[in-house]
Design a protein around this motif. Structure first.
Motif, mmCIF file in Angstrom:
data_model
loop_
_atom_site.group_PDB
_atom_site.id
_atom_site.type_symbol
_atom_site.label_atom_id
_atom_site.label_comp_id
_atom_site.label_asym_id
_atom_site.label_seq_id
_atom_site.Cartn_x
_atom_site.Cartn_y
_atom_site.Cartn_z
ATOM 1 N N VAL A 258 0.862 -1.184 0.000
ATOM 2 C CA VAL A 258 0.000 0.000 0.000
ATOM 3 C C VAL A 258 0.899 1.235 0.000
ATOM 4 N N VAL A 259 0.461 2.284 -0.689
ATOM 5 C CA VAL A 259 1.250 3.519 -0.722
ATOM 6 C C VAL A 259 0.372 4.696 -0.287
ATOM 7 N N THR A 260 1.037 5.725 0.215
ATOM 8 C CA THR A 260 0.332 6.951 0.590
ATOM 9 C C THR A 260 0.218 7.811 -0.663
ATOM 10 N N ALA A 261 -1.015 8.089 -1.084
ATOM 11 C CA ALA A 261 -1.206 8.926 -2.281
ATOM 12 C C ALA A 261 -1.390 10.384 -1.896
ATOM 13 N N ALA A 262 -2.053 10.650 -0.782
ATOM 14 C CA ALA A 262 -2.325 12.043 -0.390
ATOM 15 C C ALA A 262 -2.594 12.116 1.115
ATOM 16 N N VAL A 263 -2.236 13.240 1.668
ATOM 17 C CA VAL A 263 -2.541 13.518 3.086
ATOM 18 C C VAL A 263 -3.195 14.881 3.112
ATOM 19 N N VAL B 222 -13.958 3.633 0.758
ATOM 20 C CA VAL B 222 -13.154 2.794 -0.148
ATOM 21 C C VAL B 222 -13.651 3.019 -1.573
ATOM 22 N N GLY B 223 -12.704 3.268 -2.479
ATOM 23 C CA GLY B 223 -13.055 3.378 -3.907
ATOM 24 C C GLY B 223 -12.784 2.031 -4.570
ATOM 25 N N LYS B 224 -12.032 2.056 -5.690
ATOM 26 C CA LYS B 224 -11.648 0.768 -6.301
ATOM 27 C C LYS B 224 -10.350 0.282 -5.673
ATOM 28 N N SER B 225 -9.331 1.153 -5.750
ATOM 29 C CA SER B 225 -8.022 0.760 -5.193
ATOM 30 C C SER B 225 -7.638 1.642 -4.012
ATOM 31 N N SER B 226 -8.375 2.728 -3.806
ATOM 32 C CA SER B 226 -7.978 3.676 -2.757
ATOM 33 C C SER B 226 -8.867 3.545 -1.531
ATOM 34 N N MET B 227 -8.282 3.931 -0.401
ATOM 35 C CA MET B 227 -8.990 3.895 0.886
ATOM 36 C C MET B 227 -8.706 5.213 1.580
ATOM 37 N N PHE C 97 -5.812 10.430 5.329
ATOM 38 C CA PHE C 97 -4.826 9.883 4.397
ATOM 39 C C PHE C 97 -5.557 9.138 3.284
ATOM 40 N N VAL C 98 -5.085 9.310 2.046
ATOM 41 C CA VAL C 98 -5.571 8.444 0.963
ATOM 42 C C VAL C 98 -4.478 7.425 0.692
ATOM 43 N N MET C 99 -4.818 6.162 0.898
ATOM 44 C CA MET C 99 -3.879 5.069 0.702
ATOM 45 C C MET C 99 -4.339 4.254 -0.513
ATOM 46 N N VAL C 100 -3.373 3.799 -1.318
ATOM 47 C CA VAL C 100 -3.722 3.035 -2.524
ATOM 48 C C VAL C 100 -3.006 1.682 -2.490
ATOM 49 N N ALA C 101 -3.764 0.625 -2.760
ATOM 50 C CA ALA C 101 -3.169 -0.716 -2.852
ATOM 51 C C ALA C 101 -2.617 -0.894 -4.261
ATOM 52 N N GLU D 297 3.359 -2.254 -9.274
ATOM 53 C CA GLU D 297 3.100 -0.932 -8.692
ATOM 54 C C GLU D 297 1.922 -0.211 -9.343
ATOM 55 N N ARG D 298 1.017 -0.992 -9.924
ATOM 56 C CA ARG D 298 -0.210 -0.420 -10.482
ATOM 57 C C ARG D 298 -1.343 -0.606 -9.471
ATOM 58 N N PRO D 299 -2.269 0.370 -9.388
ATOM 59 C CA PRO D 299 -3.372 0.251 -8.440
ATOM 60 C C PRO D 299 -4.148 -1.053 -8.634
ATOM 61 N N THR D 300 -4.519 -1.672 -7.519
ATOM 62 C CA THR D 300 -5.240 -2.938 -7.580
ATOM 63 C C THR D 300 -6.458 -2.890 -6.650
ATOM 64 N N ARG E 82 -14.944 14.851 0.569
ATOM 65 C CA ARG E 82 -13.495 15.135 0.498
ATOM 66 C C ARG E 82 -12.909 14.533 -0.785
ATOM 67 N N ARG E 83 -13.369 13.329 -1.162
ATOM 68 C CA ARG E 83 -12.849 12.693 -2.384
ATOM 69 C C ARG E 83 -13.140 13.583 -3.586
ATOM 70 N N SER E 84 -14.363 14.117 -3.613
ATOM 71 C CA SER E 84 -14.711 14.957 -4.757
ATOM 72 C C SER E 84 -13.896 16.272 -4.748
ATOM 73 N N MET E 85 -13.632 16.800 -3.547
ATOM 74 C CA MET E 85 -12.809 18.029 -3.475
ATOM 75 C C MET E 85 -11.367 17.748 -3.917
ATOM 76 N N ARG E 86 -10.849 16.571 -3.528
ATOM 77 C CA ARG E 86 -9.470 16.212 -3.934
ATOM 78 C C ARG E 86 -9.378 16.085 -5.454
ATOM 79 N N LYS E 87 -10.427 15.478 -6.024
ATOM 80 C CA LYS E 87 -10.445 15.279 -7.485
ATOM 81 C C LYS E 87 -10.399 16.645 -8.169
ATOM 82 N N ARG F 233 -9.245 19.428 -6.924
ATOM 83 C CA ARG F 233 -7.928 20.042 -6.717
ATOM 84 C C ARG F 233 -6.921 19.493 -7.715
ATOM 85 N N ARG F 234 -6.970 18.140 -7.919
ATOM 86 C CA ARG F 234 -6.017 17.525 -8.848
ATOM 87 C C ARG F 234 -6.246 18.053 -10.258
ATOM 88 N N GLU F 235 -7.536 18.183 -10.613
ATOM 89 C CA GLU F 235 -7.853 18.671 -11.966
ATOM 90 C C GLU F 235 -7.367 20.103 -12.152
HETATM 91 C C1 LIG Z 1 -0.804 6.445 -5.783
HETATM 92 C C2 LIG Z 1 -0.469 5.934 -7.178
HETATM 93 C C3 LIG Z 1 -0.231 4.409 -7.123
HETATM 94 C C4 LIG Z 1 -1.695 6.192 -8.057
HETATM 95 O O1 LIG Z 1 -1.380 5.815 -9.347
HETATM 96 P P1 LIG Z 1 -2.184 6.433 -10.609
HETATM 97 O O2 LIG Z 1 -1.544 5.935 -11.840
HETATM 98 O O3 LIG Z 1 -2.374 7.890 -10.412
HETATM 99 O O4 LIG Z 1 -3.533 5.659 -10.495
HETATM 100 P P2 LIG Z 1 -5.029 6.138 -10.719
HETATM 101 O O5 LIG Z 1 -5.161 7.472 -11.351
HETATM 102 O O6 LIG Z 1 -5.693 4.959 -11.383
HETATM 103 O O7 LIG Z 1 -5.582 6.257 -9.227
HETATM 104 C C5 LIG Z 1 -5.739 5.103 -8.412
HETATM 105 C C6 LIG Z 1 -6.556 5.483 -7.228
HETATM 106 O O8 LIG Z 1 -5.817 6.399 -6.420
HETATM 107 C C7 LIG Z 1 -6.545 7.606 -6.235
HETATM 108 N N1 LIG Z 1 -5.560 8.674 -6.249
HETATM 109 C C8 LIG Z 1 -4.466 8.771 -7.031
HETATM 110 N N2 LIG Z 1 -3.791 9.896 -6.741
HETATM 111 C C9 LIG Z 1 -4.478 10.526 -5.763
HETATM 112 C C10 LIG Z 1 -4.299 11.740 -5.057
HETATM 113 N N3 LIG Z 1 -3.274 12.547 -5.300
HETATM 114 N N4 LIG Z 1 -5.207 12.085 -4.130
HETATM 115 C C11 LIG Z 1 -6.249 11.280 -3.860
HETATM 116 N N5 LIG Z 1 -6.478 10.104 -4.492
HETATM 117 C C12 LIG Z 1 -5.607 9.744 -5.456
HETATM 118 C C13 LIG Z 1 -7.527 7.667 -7.411
HETATM 119 O O9 LIG Z 1 -8.666 8.444 -7.075
HETATM 120 C C14 LIG Z 1 -7.869 6.205 -7.582
HETATM 121 O O10 LIG Z 1 -8.823 5.824 -6.605
HETATM 122 P P3 LIG Z 1 -9.874 4.600 -6.867
HETATM 123 O O11 LIG Z 1 -9.118 3.442 -7.472
HETATM 124 O O12 LIG Z 1 -10.360 4.238 -5.504
HETATM 125 O O13 LIG Z 1 -10.934 5.124 -7.757
HETATM 126 C C15 LIG Z 1 0.775 6.629 -7.803
HETATM 127 O O14 LIG Z 1 0.481 8.008 -7.981
HETATM 128 C C16 LIG Z 1 2.009 6.483 -6.926
HETATM 129 O O15 LIG Z 1 2.659 5.438 -6.932
HETATM 130 N N6 LIG Z 1 2.348 7.537 -6.175
HETATM 131 C C17 LIG Z 1 3.519 7.501 -5.283
HETATM 132 C C18 LIG Z 1 3.113 6.936 -3.919
HETATM 133 C C19 LIG Z 1 4.266 6.973 -2.968
HETATM 134 O O16 LIG Z 1 5.392 6.679 -3.327
HETATM 135 N N7 LIG Z 1 3.973 7.359 -1.715
HETATM 136 C C20 LIG Z 1 4.975 7.603 -0.698
HETATM 137 C C21 LIG Z 1 5.555 6.399 -0.095
HETATM 138 S S1 LIG Z 1 4.412 5.154 0.404
#
Ligand SMILES: CC(C)(COP(=O)(O)OP(=O)(O)OC[C@H]1O[C@@H](n2cnc3c(N)ncnc32)[C@H](O)[C@@H]1OP(=O)(O)O)[C@@H](O)C(=O)NCCC(=O)NCCS
Length: 163
Positions: free
Chosen positions: A60-65, A89-94, A117-121, A126-129, A151-156, A158-160
């Motif tokens: 699992v990786v930390t995608a956002a805090v 929980v989304g598809k791969s994120s929690m 924290f947004v965590m991704v499996a 290293e692709r989301p699962t 919050r998920r919709s606000m993060r989306k 922000r990213r956009e």
């Molecule tokens: C997190 C990571 C795997 C996402 O990969 P990606 O190619 O952007 O994948 P996707 O766009 O398909 O997103 C996958 C999921 O993550 C979520 N996500 C990705 N980036 C995000 C962000 N910045 N904020 C919130 N959610 C995010 C998406 O909403 C999606 O959620 P869902 O599957 O539940 O719908 C990739 O950006 C990465 O490896 N980042 C580095 C993580 C890292 O090294 N962290 C520090 C050490 S653990």
């Protein structure tokens, strides 16, 4: 990401995690308070364990805090409790919420920090699962889940917008 099988469901309780620290001198900064970086490390550890327990993988990786608020100072000798649980929980994120408290000797707790924290499996490439769905069992969990969706919709958004 979808393997075609019915997606497993897990409750919030199955991954809820508590971490307890007795604050000592090595945790303090120059002004005698808990060093914020130490707390951030502990928060990341708790978020990681909650996500591993929910996703049933170490990958699992930390995608956002976000929304890391320090509400009051923490001092040597205090008992600090971090309690983390999945809110959405989304598809791969929690989304993992972590509430941090100081605990008095009589067990009373006072909130000192709240973080999301947004965590991704991820898989071996290293692709989301996909992770198990979240099974909501209480009204409080339902309310937290609704807030997490906002919050998920606000993060989306922000990213956009690139911030
Ligand atoms: C997190 C990571 C795997 C996402 O990969 P990606 O190619 O952007 O994948 P996707 O766009 O398909 O997103 C996958 C999921 O993550 C979520 N996500 C990705 N980036 C995000 C962000 N910045 N904020 C919130 N959610 C995010 C998406 O909403 C999606 O959620 P869902 O599957 O539940 O719908 C990739 O950006 C990465 O490896 N980042 C580095 C993580 C890292 O090294 N962290 C520090 C050490 S653990």
């Amino acid at each position: 990401m979808d393997n075609g099988q019915e997606r497993r469901k897990k409750t919030v309780a199955e991954s809820t995690t508590e971490q307890v620290h007795l604050i000592m001198q090595q945790h303090l900064n120059g002004s005698g308070r808990l060093f914020g970086g130490a707390l951030m490390q502990w928060l990341d550890e708790v978020a990681g364990v909650v996500a591993m327990r929910h996703a049933e993988t170490h990958r699992v990786v930390t995608a956002a805090v976000d929304n890391l608020q320090f509400k009051q100072a923490i001092y040597e000798g205090e008992i600090l409790v971090l309690r983390g649980y999945v809110t959405y929980v989304g598809k791969s994120s929690m989304e993992v919420e972590i509430d941090t408290y100081t605990e008095l000797p009589d067990g009373m707790r006072q909130t000192v920090n709240r973080a999301f924290f947004v965590m991704v499996a991820v898989d071996e490439n290293e692709r989301p699962t996909q992770v198990p769905e979240l099974l909501i069992t209480t009204e409080a969990e339902k309310a937290r889940n609704e807030a997490a969706k906002m919050r998920r919709s606000m993060r989306k958004q922000r990213r956009e917008n690139g911030f």
